[in-house]
Write a protein that holds these residues in place. Structure first.
Motif, PDB file in Angstrom:
ATOM      1  N   ALA A   1      17.444 -28.236  18.743  1.00  0.00           N
ATOM      2  CA  ALA A   1      18.858 -27.845  18.642  1.00  0.00           C
ATOM      3  C   ALA A   1      19.633 -28.340  19.869  1.00  0.00           C
ATOM      4  O   ALA A   1      20.770 -28.830  19.755  1.00  0.00           O
ATOM      5  CB  ALA A   1      18.961 -26.326  18.512  1.00  0.00           C
ATOM      6  N   GLU A   2      18.985 -28.232  21.016  1.00  0.00           N
ATOM      7  CA  GLU A   2      19.627 -28.678  22.265  1.00  0.00           C
ATOM      8  C   GLU A   2      19.859 -30.198  22.216  1.00  0.00           C
ATOM      9  O   GLU A   2      20.936 -30.691  22.598  1.00  0.00           O
ATOM     10  CB  GLU A   2      18.672 -28.313  23.409  1.00  0.00           C
ATOM     11  N   ALA A   3      18.864 -30.948  21.736  1.00  0.00           N
ATOM     12  CA  ALA A   3      18.991 -32.407  21.667  1.00  0.00           C
ATOM     13  C   ALA A   3      20.062 -32.814  20.653  1.00  0.00           C
ATOM     14  O   ALA A   3      20.811 -33.779  20.863  1.00  0.00           O
ATOM     15  CB  ALA A   3      17.646 -33.031  21.307  1.00  0.00           C
ATOM     16  N   ASP A   4      20.148 -32.054  19.560  1.00  0.00           N
ATOM     17  CA  ASP A   4      21.197 -32.321  18.566  1.00  0.00           C
ATOM     18  C   ASP A   4      22.575 -32.134  19.204  1.00  0.00           C
ATOM     19  O   ASP A   4      23.472 -32.974  19.045  1.00  0.00           O
ATOM     20  CB  ASP A   4      21.009 -31.377  17.372  1.00  0.00           C
ATOM     21  N   ARG A   5      22.717 -31.049  19.965  1.00  0.00           N
ATOM     22  CA  ARG A   5      24.016 -30.818  20.638  1.00  0.00           C
ATOM     23  C   ARG A   5      24.314 -31.953  21.618  1.00  0.00           C
ATOM     24  O   ARG A   5      25.451 -32.397  21.745  1.00  0.00           O
ATOM     25  CB  ARG A   5      23.997 -29.476  21.403  1.00  0.00           C
ATOM     26  N   PHE A   6      23.268 -32.430  22.284  1.00  0.00           N
ATOM     27  CA  PHE A   6      23.434 -33.513  23.271  1.00  0.00           C
ATOM     28  C   PHE A   6      23.937 -34.789  22.584  1.00  0.00           C
ATOM     29  O   PHE A   6      24.902 -35.417  23.033  1.00  0.00           O
ATOM     30  CB  PHE A   6      22.091 -33.759  23.961  1.00  0.00           C
ATOM     31  N   VAL A   7      23.301 -35.179  21.473  1.00  0.00           N
ATOM     32  CA  VAL A   7      23.718 -36.407  20.770  1.00  0.00           C
ATOM     33  C   VAL A   7      25.154 -36.262  20.288  1.00  0.00           C
ATOM     34  O   VAL A   7      25.988 -37.154  20.440  1.00  0.00           O
ATOM     35  CB  VAL A   7      22.759 -36.718  19.601  1.00  0.00           C
ATOM     36  N   ARG A   8      25.458 -35.104  19.702  1.00  0.00           N
ATOM     37  CA  ARG A   8      26.824 -34.880  19.192  1.00  0.00           C
ATOM     38  C   ARG A   8      27.868 -34.899  20.299  1.00  0.00           C
ATOM     39  O   ARG A   8      29.045 -35.159  20.044  1.00  0.00           O
ATOM     40  CB  ARG A   8      26.920 -33.522  18.477  1.00  0.00           C
ATOM     41  N   SER A   9      27.446 -34.594  21.533  1.00  0.00           N
ATOM     42  CA  SER A   9      28.419 -34.525  22.634  1.00  0.00           C
ATOM     43  C   SER A   9      28.952 -35.912  22.988  1.00  0.00           C
ATOM     44  O   SER A   9      29.948 -36.029  23.699  1.00  0.00           O
ATOM     45  CB  SER A   9      27.770 -33.891  23.870  1.00  0.00           C
ATOM     46  N   GLY A  10      28.267 -36.959  22.515  1.00  0.00           N
ATOM     47  CA  GLY A  10      28.726 -38.319  22.810  1.00  0.00           C
ATOM     48  C   GLY A  10      28.299 -38.797  24.194  1.00  0.00           C
ATOM     49  O   GLY A  10      28.684 -39.887  24.628  1.00  0.00           O
ATOM     50  N   THR A  11      27.499 -38.007  24.895  1.00  0.00           N
ATOM     51  CA  THR A  11      27.022 -38.420  26.220  1.00  0.00           C
ATOM     52  C   THR A  11      26.210 -39.717  26.080  1.00  0.00           C
ATOM     53  O   THR A  11      25.323 -39.775  25.229  1.00  0.00           O
ATOM     54  CB  THR A  11      26.099 -37.315  26.810  1.00  0.00           C
ATOM     55  N   PRO A  12      26.510 -40.749  26.888  1.00  0.00           N
ATOM     56  CA  PRO A  12      25.713 -41.977  26.778  1.00  0.00           C
ATOM     57  C   PRO A  12      24.245 -41.707  27.135  1.00  0.00           C
ATOM     58  O   PRO A  12      23.965 -40.915  28.033  1.00  0.00           O
ATOM     59  CB  PRO A  12      26.351 -42.911  27.832  1.00  0.00           C
ATOM     60  N   TRP A  13      23.322 -42.355  26.435  1.00  0.00           N
ATOM     61  CA  TRP A  13      21.901 -42.115  26.718  1.00  0.00           C
ATOM     62  C   TRP A  13      21.078 -43.350  26.381  1.00  0.00           C
ATOM     63  O   TRP A  13      21.495 -44.191  25.583  1.00  0.00           O
ATOM     64  CB  TRP A  13      21.378 -40.904  25.934  1.00  0.00           C
ATOM     65  N   VAL A  14      19.965 -43.494  27.054  1.00  0.00           N
ATOM     66  CA  VAL A  14      18.924 -44.451  26.663  1.00  0.00           C
ATOM     67  C   VAL A  14      17.610 -43.690  26.691  1.00  0.00           C
ATOM     68  O   VAL A  14      17.476 -42.720  27.425  1.00  0.00           O
ATOM     69  CB  VAL A  14      18.812 -45.664  27.626  1.00  0.00           C
ATOM     70  N   TRP A  15      16.650 -44.140  25.903  1.00  0.00           N
ATOM     71  CA  TRP A  15      15.337 -43.479  25.879  1.00  0.00           C
ATOM     72  C   TRP A  15      14.748 -43.437  27.274  1.00  0.00           C
ATOM     73  O   TRP A  15      14.875 -44.408  28.038  1.00  0.00           O
ATOM     74  CB  TRP A  15      14.390 -44.259  24.946  1.00  0.00           C
ATOM     75  N   GLY A  16      14.106 -42.342  27.627  1.00  0.00           N
ATOM     76  CA  GLY A  16      13.457 -42.257  28.934  1.00  0.00           C
ATOM     77  C   GLY A  16      12.235 -41.385  28.858  1.00  0.00           C
ATOM     78  O   GLY A  16      12.216 -40.423  28.078  1.00  0.00           O
ATOM     79  N   PRO A  17      11.219 -41.671  29.656  1.00  0.00           N
ATOM     80  CA  PRO A  17       9.961 -40.916  29.563  1.00  0.00           C
ATOM     81  C   PRO A  17      10.104 -39.442  29.933  1.00  0.00           C
ATOM     82  O   PRO A  17       9.260 -38.639  29.588  1.00  0.00           O
ATOM     83  CB  PRO A  17       9.011 -41.639  30.526  1.00  0.00           C
ATOM     84  N   ARG A  18      11.168 -39.081  30.606  1.00  0.00           N
ATOM     85  CA  ARG A  18      11.319 -37.662  31.007  1.00  0.00           C
ATOM     86  C   ARG A  18      12.426 -36.974  30.226  1.00  0.00           C
ATOM     87  O   ARG A  18      12.866 -35.884  30.577  1.00  0.00           O
ATOM     88  CB  ARG A  18      11.630 -37.599  32.505  1.00  0.00           C
ATOM     89  N   MET A  19      12.874 -37.630  29.165  1.00  0.00           N
ATOM     90  CA  MET A  19      14.031 -37.114  28.449  1.00  0.00           C
ATOM     91  C   MET A  19      13.629 -36.039  27.424  1.00  0.00           C
ATOM     92  O   MET A  19      12.743 -36.252  26.619  1.00  0.00           O
ATOM     93  CB  MET A  19      14.671 -38.286  27.713  1.00  0.00           C
ATOM     94  N   PHE A  20      14.278 -34.908  27.479  1.00  0.00           N
ATOM     95  CA  PHE A  20      14.064 -33.805  26.527  1.00  0.00           C
ATOM     96  C   PHE A  20      12.585 -33.498  26.316  1.00  0.00           C
ATOM     97  O   PHE A  20      12.134 -33.288  25.190  1.00  0.00           O
ATOM     98  CB  PHE A  20      14.758 -34.086  25.186  1.00  0.00           C
TER      99      PHE A  20
END
Ligand code: GLV
Length: 321
Positions: free
Chosen positions: A121-140
């Protein structure tokens, strides 16, 4: 109207059809929870009342219904909305809907376990927030369930067992507590422990007990303090089983890594502090909301009405505890 079947909320389509075949005039409440005044007015003179967990059935309700009332059929397995002892004192039977919602409730419990531990749910909110992101080994990064993560199931009844089966399929270690078993017993592959041992050993604690005086605040500040640092609490049972203020404090301090709640102490009010905490997954009391399950719950409530109208015992009676 008197000698009618009062149905507080519109049931599933098949159940509404069935209701009209029971031989009594049917009075249906409004779709939103009926106001107390409307509820008390509509139930007056009823022979049977089909209610849901949003209707409080107490002495006032029973007074308003009057002497014709023979059954209160709850469309829920929980029955903390009903003063069962008061109903029984007046010779009014009470029924609930056990057994037909175990898998749906366990599915949703597991959805909540996954949602909070893997931060869905937290990751869904993050994607919807429009925050720029790239895959990372420590992400979520969250908690792996497989590989021995311990799920402590409090209440090894039908729903608790169904949750345990799902956890076993995820290669979790399942621990159980239930006063009807002894520590050391094995029930369906679940190792039974005392409550203190279960709290101390579990990575995730999920409650599956009815809300009764004995289970109110079963998970309180002391219980949480005795849990592992970084553990999780899951509640798809009833809000009052978990002390919400103690839970909020433990989430804020980081003592608990997360929680998932489908029920709330002041439901439908949700403590605004919970809304601010990222590590809690919040659900509007929908654990049994599979469409076939909801239909089975509504039909079982009407089976109880049918039996009582035929001067037989309800199929699934609730007795005072
Ligand atoms: C739902 O919460 C139920 O008790 O069936």
């Amino acid at each position: 109207m008197t000698n009618h079947l009062y149905i507080a909320r519109t049931l599933s389509d098949d159940a509404m059809g069935r209701a009209h075949e029971l031989g009594l005039p049917v009075v249906v409440g409004v779709d939103e929870p009926p106001t107390r005044e409307r509820l008390l007015a509509d139930v007056a003179g009823a022979t049977a009342a089909v209610v849901t967990l949003t209707e409080r059935v107490d002495a006032e309700f029973l007074d308003a219904a009057g002497p014709n009332l023979r059954l209160v059929a709850n469309v829920a397995v929980g029955f903390d909305n009903i003063d069962v002892a008061e109903a029984q004192r007046r010779g009014v039977a009470v029924s609930n809907t056990p057994g037909v919602l175990d898998d749906a409730t366990a599915d949703h419990t597991f959805a909540m376990i996954l949602a909070v531990t893997r931060r869905v749910a937290e990751a869904d909110r993050f994607v919807r927030s429009g925050t720029p992101w790239v895959w990372g080994p420590r992400m979520f990064v969250g908690l792996d369930l497989s590989g021995g993560t311990k799920l402590g199931v409090i209440g090894i009844g039908r729903i608790g067992r169904a949750v345990a089966r799902r956890a076993q399929a995820f290669s979790m270690t399942v621990l159980g507590y239930d006063p009807q078993y002894e520590p050391g017993d094995r029930v369906d592959g679940v190792r039974m422990l005392s409550l203190p041992d279960l709290l101390a050993e579990s990575d995730i604690v999920s409650v599956h007990v009815p809300l009764l005086p004995a289970t109110r605040h079963l998970i309180d500040a002391a219980a949480i303090a005795s849990m592992k640092d970084g553990a999780y609490v899951i509640n798809a049972a009833r809000g009052g089983i978990v002390d919400e203020k103690a839970l909020i404090a433990a989430l804020r301090s980081g003592k608990l890594a997360g929680a998932a709640l489908d029920t709330f102490e002041g439901e439908p009010h949700v403590d605004p502090e919970l809304l601010e905490i990222e590590s809690v997954v919040l659900q509007p009391h929908i654990a049994s909301a599979g469409s076939a399950t909801r239909s089975r719950m509504c039909l079982l409530a009407l089976d109880n009405v049918r039996e009582v109208l035929a001067d037989r015992e309800p199929v699934t009676p609730v007795l005072a505890h």
